[in-house]
Write an enzyme that holds these catalytic residues in place. Structure first.
Site, mmCIF file in Angstrom:
data_model
loop_
_atom_site.group_PDB
_atom_site.id
_atom_site.type_symbol
_atom_site.label_atom_id
_atom_site.label_comp_id
_atom_site.label_asym_id
_atom_site.label_seq_id
_atom_site.Cartn_x
_atom_site.Cartn_y
_atom_site.Cartn_z
ATOM 1 N N GLU A 56 -30.163 32.730 16.845
ATOM 2 C CA GLU A 56 -30.575 33.735 17.819
ATOM 3 C C GLU A 56 -29.479 33.798 18.884
ATOM 4 O OE1 GLU A 56 -34.226 34.792 20.888
ATOM 5 O OE2 GLU A 56 -33.683 32.706 20.483
ATOM 6 N N ASP B 2 -43.051 34.807 22.298
ATOM 7 C CA ASP B 2 -43.749 34.462 23.542
ATOM 8 C C ASP B 2 -44.323 35.761 24.119
ATOM 9 O OD1 ASP B 2 -42.856 31.462 24.226
ATOM 10 O OD2 ASP B 2 -41.140 32.549 23.404
#
Length: 349
Positions: free
Chosen positions: A201, A280
């Site tokens: 990422e 999240d």
């Protein structure tokens, strides 16, 4: 494009059965619940209101996000706090037609504050038993801490081995390559845990490769930078390694400048086993259906892509053969009906 076509495909991605494989339960803590738990537990927050806390969610990168993430987690003190947090997520996931979730949790965030492991695992697990969907637990090690601390956390968690299906590796990638955790992952494999790790990422494609080769993980969380390495991309496709991609998170953390620039179509075109997840959701702008809707609205994705993503989510899940087969049969039945919807052709919305 005509609105009826947009509405048809949006409705399909909302209603289709799906699994979520990349959800940090602490990252589902909405500001309203943070304030409610702070009041219940007598915790002082550096924010005067829910609105002020929401404003603080305008962070610039992964580290600034993690700072506020850990501050929010400070309100979690008792088993019932972890239960309430998890149940709130499970109900939201159920509303998004999630059938199964594999939930990440970060015990080190809590045990470092003196919260017993029993309260952390007990509250989350009990909510999973009581919740409206199937759910299981994956315990993550914080990669910015030492491997020795990860090993100690593993030992502390072993009395709850029957409540945890796997282990993962999360927190900031930069400067913390997967090989830092070789010993603890080797021990986890010996114990029979499923293995996953965040890689590719903010970290380079090389982190994906070392997570596969040195940690022997079964799934890669994120992995969007794999396309920078054609040989690695071909390997991921050949070995059917699932990538748990989180579109809204990638945009929020500036991995991509906007959703239209996301490489999700290229990942799918490369034959990769891609899944969509929320990461999240309280911090990154949405739960699972929000991620699907944002991606399908901005990118050249079709009904066929929706079906592939739904099938991938169950195919990559750590479920028994019978449960996996039942979920995939539901997906087949859903898309058999959806393919006959007049406006739900196989073009981009």
């Amino acid at each position: 494009m005509p609105n009826d076509r947009f509405d048809a495909l949006r409705t399909i991605v909302q209603q289709m059965p799906k699994a979520e494989l990349h959800i940090h339960i602490e990252g589902s803590l909405e500001p309203e619940l943070i304030f409610a738990l702070a009041q219940r537990n007598g915790v002082s927050l550096p924010y005067e209101s829910v609105a002020q806390l929401r404003q603080a969610y305008d962070f610039a990168d992964l580290q600034s996000f993690l700072d506020i993430y850990y501050a929010g987690a400070s309100v979690l003190r008792e088993e019932r706090d972890f239960y309430d947090m998890t149940m709130a997520y499970l109900r939201r996931a159920h509303a998004d037609n999630v059938r199964h979730a594999e939930i990440f949790f970060d015990p080190q965030t809590h045990t470092a504050r003196g919260v017993p492991m029993a309260a952390v695992v007990g509250g989350i697990f009990r909510a999973c038993q009581d919740g409206p969907i199937s759910a299981s637990l994956i315990m993550c090690f914080l990669r910015h801490l030492s491997e020795e601390e990860a090993i100690a956390t593993l030992e502390e968690a072993l009395p709850f081995r029957d409540k945890i299906i796997g282990v993962g590796l999360d927190s900031s990638e930069r400067g913390h390559p997967p090989e830092k955790f070789m010993r603890v992952f080797r021990r986890c494999k010996e114990l029979g845990f499923h293995l996953v790790a965040h890689a590719g990422e903010e970290g380079p494609p090389a982190y994906i490769e070392t997570a596969l080769d040195l940690l022997e993980v079964e799934r890669i969380d994120h992995g969007v930078r794999c396309l920078e390495d054609p040989r690695l991309t071909e390997r991921l496709a050949r070995e059917r390694i699932a990538l748990t991609v989180c579109p809204l998170s990638n945009v929020k953390l500036r991995v991509f400048p906007d959703m239209a620039a996301h490489n999700l179509p290229a990942l799918l075109a490369a034959g990769l086993r891609v899944t969509i997840n929320s990461d999240d959701p309280a911090y990154f702008g949405g739960y699972l259906n929000d991620n699907f809707e944002a991606a399908f609205a901005a990118l050249p994705l079709t009904l066929a892509h929706a079906e592939a993503l739904a099938r991938n989510s169950f195919g990559a899940a750590f479920l028994g053969a019978a449960a996996k087969r039942a979920h995939l049969e539901e997906v087949d039945a859903f898309f058999s009906k959806a393919s006959h919807t007049p406006t739900a052709d196989r073009t981009h919305v």
